[in-house]
Scaffold this active site. Structure first.
Site, PDB file in Angstrom:
ATOM      1  NE  ARG A  97      -4.499   3.730  10.528  1.00 21.27           N
ATOM      2  CZ  ARG A  97      -5.007   2.938   9.600  1.00 21.27           C
ATOM      3  NH1 ARG A  97      -4.349   1.870   9.207  1.00 21.27           N
ATOM      4  NH2 ARG A  97      -6.184   3.200   9.053  1.00 21.27           N
ATOM      5  CD  GLU A 120      -2.946  -1.117   2.285  1.00 20.43           C
ATOM      6  OE1 GLU A 120      -3.687  -0.135   2.309  1.00 20.43           O
ATOM      7  OE2 GLU A 120      -3.023  -2.035   3.106  1.00 20.43           O
ATOM      8  NE  ARG A 134      -4.103   5.220   4.456  1.00 21.27           N
ATOM      9  CZ  ARG A 134      -4.626   4.248   5.164  1.00 21.27           C
ATOM     10  NH1 ARG A 134      -5.045   4.477   6.392  1.00 21.27           N
ATOM     11  NH2 ARG A 134      -4.748   3.040   4.659  1.00 21.27           N
ATOM     12  CG  HIS A 164      -9.550   6.061   7.132  1.00 21.15           C
ATOM     13  ND1 HIS A 164     -10.565   5.175   6.834  1.00 21.15           N
ATOM     14  CD2 HIS A 164      -8.398   5.317   7.178  1.00 21.15           C
ATOM     15  CE1 HIS A 164     -10.056   3.954   6.697  1.00 21.15           C
ATOM     16  NE2 HIS A 164      -8.752   4.013   6.920  1.00 21.15           N
ATOM     17  CG  HIS A 210      -8.381   6.542   3.197  1.00 20.76           C
ATOM     18  ND1 HIS A 210      -8.395   6.466   1.833  1.00 20.76           N
ATOM     19  CD2 HIS A 210      -7.750   5.426   3.632  1.00 20.76           C
ATOM     20  CE1 HIS A 210      -7.806   5.342   1.458  1.00 20.76           C
ATOM     21  NE2 HIS A 210      -7.407   4.690   2.538  1.00 20.76           N
TER      22      HIS A 210
HETATM   23  C1  LIG Z   1     -13.364   1.533   6.079  1.00 24.68           C
HETATM   24  C2  LIG Z   1     -12.155   1.222   6.921  1.00 24.68           C
HETATM   25  C3  LIG Z   1     -11.106   0.471   6.388  1.00 24.68           C
HETATM   26  C4  LIG Z   1      -9.987   0.195   7.162  1.00 24.68           C
HETATM   27  N1  LIG Z   1      -8.994  -0.596   6.628  1.00 24.68           N
HETATM   28  C5  LIG Z   1      -7.941  -0.942   7.428  1.00 24.68           C
HETATM   29  C6  LIG Z   1      -6.947  -1.857   6.942  1.00 24.68           C
HETATM   30  O1  LIG Z   1      -7.022  -2.359   5.812  1.00 24.68           O
HETATM   31  N2  LIG Z   1      -5.926  -2.182   7.767  1.00 24.68           N
HETATM   32  C7  LIG Z   1      -5.794  -1.662   9.039  1.00 24.68           C
HETATM   33  O2  LIG Z   1      -4.828  -1.993   9.733  1.00 24.68           O
HETATM   34  N3  LIG Z   1      -6.737  -0.810   9.511  1.00 24.68           N
HETATM   35  C8  LIG Z   1      -7.789  -0.462   8.748  1.00 24.68           C
HETATM   36  N4  LIG Z   1      -8.757   0.392   9.245  1.00 24.68           N
HETATM   37  C9  LIG Z   1      -8.645   0.850  10.639  1.00 24.68           C
HETATM   38  C10 LIG Z   1      -9.016  -0.286  11.579  1.00 24.68           C
HETATM   39  O3  LIG Z   1     -10.095  -1.029  11.057  1.00 24.68           O
HETATM   40  C11 LIG Z   1      -9.419   0.261  12.942  1.00 24.68           C
HETATM   41  O4  LIG Z   1      -8.524   1.245  13.372  1.00 24.68           O
HETATM   42  C12 LIG Z   1      -9.400  -0.859  13.982  1.00 24.68           C
HETATM   43  O5  LIG Z   1     -10.204  -1.924  13.522  1.00 24.68           O
HETATM   44  C13 LIG Z   1      -9.874  -0.340  15.307  1.00 24.68           C
HETATM   45  O6  LIG Z   1     -10.178  -1.425  16.137  1.00 24.68           O
HETATM   46  P1  LIG Z   1     -10.807  -1.146  17.558  1.00 24.68           P
HETATM   47  O7  LIG Z   1     -11.036  -2.497  18.163  1.00 24.68           O
HETATM   48  O8  LIG Z   1      -9.967  -0.166  18.279  1.00 24.68           O
HETATM   49  O9  LIG Z   1     -12.190  -0.391  17.254  1.00 24.68           O
HETATM   50  P2  LIG Z   1     -13.516  -0.910  16.530  1.00 24.68           P
HETATM   51  O10 LIG Z   1     -13.298  -2.121  15.737  1.00 24.68           O
HETATM   52  O11 LIG Z   1     -14.104   0.264  15.837  1.00 24.68           O
HETATM   53  O12 LIG Z   1     -14.445  -1.313  17.745  1.00 24.68           O
HETATM   54  C14 LIG Z   1     -14.949  -0.354  18.632  1.00 24.68           C
HETATM   55  C15 LIG Z   1     -15.915  -1.044  19.562  1.00 24.68           C
HETATM   56  O13 LIG Z   1     -16.202  -0.158  20.633  1.00 24.68           O
HETATM   57  C16 LIG Z   1     -17.581  -0.214  20.908  1.00 24.68           C
HETATM   58  N5  LIG Z   1     -17.951   1.020  21.596  1.00 24.68           N
HETATM   59  C17 LIG Z   1     -17.749   2.305  21.232  1.00 24.68           C
HETATM   60  N6  LIG Z   1     -18.197   3.151  22.171  1.00 24.68           N
HETATM   61  C18 LIG Z   1     -18.712   2.360  23.159  1.00 24.68           C
HETATM   62  C19 LIG Z   1     -19.357   2.633  24.391  1.00 24.68           C
HETATM   63  N7  LIG Z   1     -19.568   3.879  24.827  1.00 24.68           N
HETATM   64  N8  LIG Z   1     -19.781   1.580  25.139  1.00 24.68           N
HETATM   65  C20 LIG Z   1     -19.599   0.302  24.735  1.00 24.68           C
HETATM   66  N9  LIG Z   1     -18.974  -0.018  23.565  1.00 24.68           N
HETATM   67  C21 LIG Z   1     -18.547   1.005  22.808  1.00 24.68           C
HETATM   68  C22 LIG Z   1     -18.230  -0.406  19.565  1.00 24.68           C
HETATM   69  O14 LIG Z   1     -19.534  -0.918  19.713  1.00 24.68           O
HETATM   70  C23 LIG Z   1     -17.264  -1.411  18.955  1.00 24.68           C
HETATM   71  O15 LIG Z   1     -17.591  -2.725  19.357  1.00 24.68           O
HETATM   72  C24 LIG Z   1      -9.888   0.688   8.481  1.00 24.68           C
HETATM   73  C25 LIG Z   1     -10.931   1.458   9.006  1.00 24.68           C
HETATM   74  C26 LIG Z   1     -12.052   1.722   8.242  1.00 24.68           C
HETATM   75  C27 LIG Z   1     -13.144   2.556   8.819  1.00 24.68           C
END
Ligand SMILES: Cc1cc2nc3c(=O)[nH]c(=O)nc-3n(C[C@H](O)[C@H](O)[C@H](O)COP(=O)(O)OP(=O)(O)OC[C@H]3O[C@@H](n4cnc5c(N)ncnc54)[C@H](O)[C@@H]3O)c2cc1C
Length: 395
Positions: free
Chosen positions: A365, A113, A269, A330, A228
């Site tokens: 990032r 990428e 990015r 993003h 993004h």
């Molecule tokens: C479209 C897209 C494409 C991406 N592609 C990539 C990629 O190819 N490679 C890469 O490395 N990263 C990628 N990213 C970034 C990556 O997906 C995220 O940064 C990462 O998955 C974050 O994981 P997380 O567990 O921190 O948060 P999330 O997976 O967003 O989970 C957050 C959780 O917190 C919960 N939550 C939020 N607030 C509360 C609350 N008050 N009470 C209870 N629960 C709560 C939600 O319900 C959810 O379950 C992408 C992001 C997007 C949006």
């Protein structure tokens, strides 16, 4: 008000929350909360992939790519931890049943990428996040010591003598829960829901950061927000569909309204987003174009089937024509300040994943470092909390 008692309470069921639960000791009572449905998390949306240190020879170059993308503001210790922890995480995911693309000889097939100097990204079609998160969710759901509560929102933490002693949450039908726990982990994801145009789920509104700030827990780099370069341009309201950076990694090019290239698509990015914004201003338009004309047909069909399908549904065939794109919010590089064990400045309160800031990404990032960072530091926080306890899952 109902009182519940756990050893560890985790807000968030994305990869960060799930992987933490998996690595906590099997004799601990663990609670996971999800604000919406279990599949409404950004982890499910990740398209491009997850980085890995291919071999020791790639260490310096991977480190430098991460630092350069982050404008050298990254915490070097965190970058080192992430890179050195990557192989064990990928091997563990494979053992759990995650399907990454492979070469005919069975070895991992890597893609590239923007801002990566060589291919080092594992992927599953253009839905890598869904593949990983589904497997982790299935594995966690099978654990007898873990309870998952969907549609339950953390609204505050419990604080006694400056220490975190649990959280307050509200269920979908309005019941208020006081959740008492020895350790509390925020894995609440990003902040895209606060923006009009974002690739994130709208329910992700930075709740962890807001609650932390209210209790005087240190935050860091709250203005480091990643835009993004390529979300699909549409006038429809709601979440913007992402066109993965690996499209440009595989050769897709940016074109203006005259059909001319105007920037190097493989810069970090923030640089590419700024170039698109500038071109849009110059042309007085609200989008530019991404063309797959240089990407081999087989690569499009095998690597980007879901992106193609989405574009077809919106009237564009990426095999034949450029698609309209616009930069969108993003990712959040800032967040709750944590040390290398993901401890916040409040005892017994931890933060992992996108809501935390361990400094790994610096000011910007590098693509596909987020899933990896979330998983490596989730494993570390669990091991830190567990001490020598035996983990739910050996990895
Ligand atoms: C479209 C897209 C494409 C991406 N592609 C990539 C990629 O190819 N490679 C890469 O490395 N990263 C990628 N990213 C970034 C990556 O997906 C995220 O940064 C990462 O998955 C974050 O994981 P997380 O567990 O921190 O948060 P999330 O997976 O967003 O989970 C957050 C959780 O917190 C919960 N939550 C939020 N607030 C509360 C609350 N008050 N009470 C209870 N629960 C709560 C939600 O319900 C959810 O379950 C992408 C992001 C997007 C949006």
């Amino acid at each position: 008000m109902k009182h519940l008692y756990y050893d560890a309470a985790i807000a968030g069921c994305g990869v960060a929350g799930l992987y933490t639960a998996l690595h906590l000791p099997s004799d601990k009572k663990i609670l996971l909360l999800s604000k919406g449905s279990l599949d409404t998390c950004d982890s499910m949306l990740a398209q491009g992939g997850i980085c890995v240190l291919r071999d020791d020879d790639d260490y310096d170059s991977y480190f430098e790519d991460t630092m350069r993308a982050g404008h050298y503001e990254n915490r070097r210790e965190s970058v080192d931890i992430m890179i050195r922890g990557s192989r064990a995480v990928i091997d563990h995911l494979l053992r759990l049943g995650v399907r990454f693309a492979k070469n005919p000889d069975g070895s991992l097939l890597y893609t590239k990428e923007g801002a990566h100097s060589r291919p080092r990204i594992c992927f599953h079609e253009d839905v890598t996040g869904k593949e990983i998160t589904t497997v982790l969710l299935r594995t966690v759901q099978a654990l007898p010591n873990v309870t998952i509560m969907e549609y339950t929102t953390m609204t505050d933490i419990l604080e006694e003598n400056g220490q975190c002693t649990g959280m307050i949450a509200e269920t979908a039908d309005g019941e208020v829960l006081q959740i008492h726990s020895k350790d509390t982990i925020f894995a609440t994801g990003g902040i895209g829901g606060l923006y009009k145009h974002s690739t994130n789920y709208p329910i992700l509104t930075g709740d962890g950061c807001r609650i932390a700030e209210k209790h005087g827990v240190a935050l860091e780099h709250m203005d480091y927000v990643q835009i993004h370069p390529t979300s699909f341009y549409s006038e429809e309201p709601g979440r913007q569909f992402l066109i993965s950076e690996s499209a440009r990694g595989e050769g897709a090019i940016l074109l203006n309204h005259k059909g001319e290239r105007f920037t190097n698509e493989l810069e970090p990015r923030d640089v590419v987003s700024a170039a698109i914004e500038k071109e849009m201003k110059k042309e007085h338009v609200d989008h530019e174009f991404l063309s797959f004309e240089n990407v081999p047909r087989e690569t499009i069909l095998e690597h980007f089937p879901h992106i193609r399908e989405f574009c077809l549904e919106h009237g564009y065939d990426i095999l034949k024509e450029p698609i309209p794109i616009v930069p969108a919010q993003h990712y959040f590089m800032g967040g709750i300040h944590v040390d290398s064990n993901s401890a916040t400045t409040m005892p017994h309160l931890y933060a992992v994943g996108e809501t935390s800031c361990n400094g790994v990404h610096g000011r910007n990032r590098l693509a596909s470092n987020s899933l990896l960072e979330s998983l490596v530091f989730a494993k570390r926080v669990a091991q830190h909390i567990a001490g020598e306890g035996s983990a739910n899952i050996q990895s």
